[in-house]
Write a protein that holds these residues in place. Sequence first.
Motif, PDB file in Angstrom:
ATOM      1  N   ASN A 104     -20.836 -28.543 -30.995  1.00 67.06           N
ATOM      2  CA  ASN A 104     -19.809 -29.180 -31.823  1.00 67.06           C
ATOM      3  C   ASN A 104     -20.196 -29.303 -33.293  1.00 67.06           C
ATOM      4  O   ASN A 104     -19.400 -29.813 -34.094  1.00 67.06           O
ATOM      5  N   ARG A 144     -13.009 -20.041 -23.820  1.00 69.94           N
ATOM      6  CA  ARG A 144     -13.806 -21.176 -24.291  1.00 69.94           C
ATOM      7  C   ARG A 144     -14.573 -21.832 -23.155  1.00 69.94           C
ATOM      8  O   ARG A 144     -15.742 -22.186 -23.312  1.00 69.94           O
ATOM      9  N   TYR A 185     -18.534 -22.017 -22.978  1.00 69.72           N
ATOM     10  CA  TYR A 185     -19.135 -23.352 -22.926  1.00 69.72           C
ATOM     11  C   TYR A 185     -20.127 -23.431 -21.766  1.00 69.72           C
ATOM     12  O   TYR A 185     -21.243 -23.926 -21.917  1.00 69.72           O
ATOM     13  N   GLN A 210     -17.400 -21.464 -31.490  1.00 73.20           N
ATOM     14  CA  GLN A 210     -16.840 -22.113 -32.668  1.00 73.20           C
ATOM     15  C   GLN A 210     -15.731 -21.270 -33.290  1.00 73.20           C
ATOM     16  O   GLN A 210     -14.739 -21.799 -33.793  1.00 73.20           O
ATOM     17  N   MET A 237     -12.673 -21.805 -31.283  1.00 72.26           N
ATOM     18  CA  MET A 237     -12.079 -23.111 -31.541  1.00 72.26           C
ATOM     19  C   MET A 237     -11.213 -23.090 -32.805  1.00 72.26           C
ATOM     20  O   MET A 237     -10.251 -23.833 -32.906  1.00 72.26           O
ATOM     21  N   VAL A 295     -24.669 -30.219 -26.515  1.00 71.97           N
ATOM     22  CA  VAL A 295     -23.302 -30.581 -26.901  1.00 71.97           C
ATOM     23  C   VAL A 295     -23.214 -30.770 -28.412  1.00 71.97           C
ATOM     24  O   VAL A 295     -22.239 -30.337 -29.051  1.00 71.97           O
ATOM     25  N   LYS A 296     -24.228 -31.388 -29.031  1.00 67.12           N
ATOM     26  CA  LYS A 296     -24.226 -31.564 -30.485  1.00 67.12           C
ATOM     27  C   LYS A 296     -24.253 -30.221 -31.200  1.00 67.12           C
ATOM     28  O   LYS A 296     -23.571 -30.020 -32.192  1.00 67.12           O
TER      29      LYS A 296
END
Length: 88
Positions: free
Chosen positions: A84, A58, A62, A45, A48, A80-81
Amino acid sequence: MIITDNETVNAAEEMIRRHTGGRPEKPRTVQAISARYYQAISQYQELMRAEVDNREQRVMLYAEIKTLGWCLGREESKIVKEINAPAK
């Protein structure tokens, strides 16, 4: 650079044998996997939000996060949730 000197090659192979011999790897604990999972999410994060191009970092993070999530038994959609989700 290709090393063709037999003495150098033998010395390198011996060093590798000494390093790996007698060192059985212990599996990570669930706590260690979980800690690294959440640490990697926060690093991802942070990347990002950065203003520089850091695509390779990244992508690597990931992939690590997804692998650690799978090790923890999480479903891919939940992983994934969590990746993000807004930073805390």
